[in-house]
Scaffold this active site. Structure first.
Site, mmCIF file in Angstrom:
data_model
loop_
_atom_site.group_PDB
_atom_site.id
_atom_site.type_symbol
_atom_site.label_atom_id
_atom_site.label_comp_id
_atom_site.label_asym_id
_atom_site.label_seq_id
_atom_site.Cartn_x
_atom_site.Cartn_y
_atom_site.Cartn_z
ATOM 1 N N LYS A 52 0.843 -1.206 0.000
ATOM 2 C CA LYS A 52 0.000 0.000 0.000
ATOM 3 C C LYS A 52 0.879 1.257 0.000
ATOM 4 O O LYS A 52 0.627 2.219 -0.710
ATOM 5 C CB LYS A 52 -0.939 -0.017 1.209
ATOM 6 C CG LYS A 52 -2.061 -1.036 1.052
ATOM 7 C CD LYS A 52 -2.787 -1.372 2.344
ATOM 8 C CE LYS A 52 -3.741 -2.531 2.114
ATOM 9 N NZ LYS A 52 -4.327 -3.084 3.342
ATOM 10 N N GLN A 96 -4.723 -1.914 9.622
ATOM 11 C CA GLN A 96 -4.523 -3.226 9.004
ATOM 12 C C GLN A 96 -5.060 -4.321 9.927
ATOM 13 O O GLN A 96 -4.690 -4.406 11.095
ATOM 14 C CB GLN A 96 -3.018 -3.434 8.731
ATOM 15 C CG GLN A 96 -2.701 -4.664 7.918
ATOM 16 C CD GLN A 96 -3.276 -4.620 6.504
ATOM 17 O OE1 GLN A 96 -3.168 -3.626 5.815
ATOM 18 N NE2 GLN A 96 -3.908 -5.704 6.084
ATOM 19 N N ASP A 119 -11.660 2.195 4.105
ATOM 20 C CA ASP A 119 -11.915 0.759 3.994
ATOM 21 C C ASP A 119 -13.425 0.485 3.917
ATOM 22 O O ASP A 119 -13.836 -0.628 3.608
ATOM 23 C CB ASP A 119 -11.330 0.023 5.212
ATOM 24 C CG ASP A 119 -10.147 -0.849 4.825
ATOM 25 O OD1 ASP A 119 -10.001 -1.149 3.624
ATOM 26 O OD2 ASP A 119 -9.381 -1.240 5.737
#
Ligand code: NDP
Length: 294
Positions: A52, A96, A119
């Site tokens: 990322k 994460q 997200d």
């Protein structure tokens, strides 16, 4: 022969498009920024965060990565998020997953400001998606939607069968595909482990989305001729003939199903590569104030 839906190529096309958009917004004095939090030493998570970071770097988005030890407390995590929520230079926040067991994952996800929730896991964004309002959509379902759109697969009135009802894939993709809008408008069935016989449903699918996590569960006999297949599954199976001792397969038996399908995603190289592009797209949308205007 089935068309092979090439997620790697589409993701790379999107990366170029995003780069141009970043240049555009940067020229206007806005520098998009993604903040990533990694707690613990999970090898796969470390790899995902690195890719990322690299993606952001490649296209000119600033990224800040905070790597915290396994012993980090829930309170410390909430403090970091609070700081990023209040930092006007941060457009997107990503925690994460998975988090270490002593940290309450839902509490953490709930603490992220919905306007920075790139997200798309915050209940406010989930609710907006269901209500058909602008929202951040979780990255894997958004990637599936984008693949179907770019391959011009007409979904209007088509029967889409989703196998799997997770909050990350199954539920959001079902909600996306049923929206009354040009690239969706499908008739959606969702099935899960309580289905006595999933083939009863999968055989009816014009578009089949498999998000189960069970290697090659769906066989040739479980689908009809001409089906479009999106295989989300990523499963490792032992294969001593390979250097690593395993290979990665989807939830669909590709060799069998591709003989009947009109189009199908491979694993790897189908849905997988799309996810990261969609995360960065969401970050850019946040910087452009496309979803939350304030
Ligand atoms: P979950 O384990 O959270 O959900 C799996 C779903 O499949 C559940 O709803 C479960 O039902 C259902 N299920 C399990 N077994 C069966 C069965 N035999 N018949 C019918 N339904 C069944 O998985 P995720 O949604 O997170 O992920 C699914 C797959 O997609 C995994 O292989 C994962 O690795 C992959 N994945 C890939 C991504 C990418 O490409 N970037 C991103 C996210 C996931 P129930 O609810 O009843 O338990």
């Amino acid at each position: 022969m089935a068309i092979i839906i090439d997620g790697k190529k589409i993701s790379s096309d999107i990366k170029n498009e995003l780069k141009a958009r970043v240049e555009n917004i940067t020229a206007k004095g806005i520098k998009p920024k993604l903040a990533l939090l990694l707690v613990g030493e999970d090898a796969a998570s470390q790899m995902y965060v690195r890719s990322k970071e690299r993606y952001c770097n490649d296209i000119g988005i600033e990224s800040v990565v905070l790597r915290m030890p396994n012993t980090t407390t829930e309170e410390e995590v909430l403090d970091i998020i609070d700081k990023w929520n209040n930092d006007k230079t941060v457009n997107g926040i990503l925690v994460q997953l998975p988090l270490p067991k002593h940290i309450n994952e839902s509490k953490v996800l709930l603490s992220i400001s919905p306007s920075k929730d790139v997200d798309g896991f915050h209940p406010e964004n989930v609710g907006r998606l269901v209500a058909g309002l602008p929202s951040y959509v979780p990255c894997t379902p958004l990637g599936i939607y984008e693949l179907l759109k770019r391959y011009k697969i007409n979904l209007k009135g088509k029967h889409c069968v989703v196998v799997g009802r997770s909050n990350i894939v199954g539920k959001p993709i079902a909600n996306l595909l049923m929206q009354k809008e040009p690239n969706a408008n499908a008739i959606v069935t969702v099935c899960h482990s309580a289905a006595p016989d999933i083939s009863y449903y999968t055989k009816q699918a014009d578009v089949l989305i498999a998000a189960v996590g069970s290697p090659e569960l769906i066989k040739g006999e479980d689908v009809k001729e001409g089906v479009v297949v999106i295989d989300v599954g990523i499963n490792r199976v032992e294969d001593l003939s390979t250097e690593k001792g395993y290979r990665v397969v989807g939830d669909v038996n590709f060799a069998e199903v591709s003989k009947k399908a009109s189009a199908i995603t491979p694993v790897p190289g189908g849905v997988g590569p799309m996810t990261i592009s969609m995360l960065i797209l969401n970050t850019l949308r946040s910087a452009e104030k496309e979803v939350y205007k304030d």
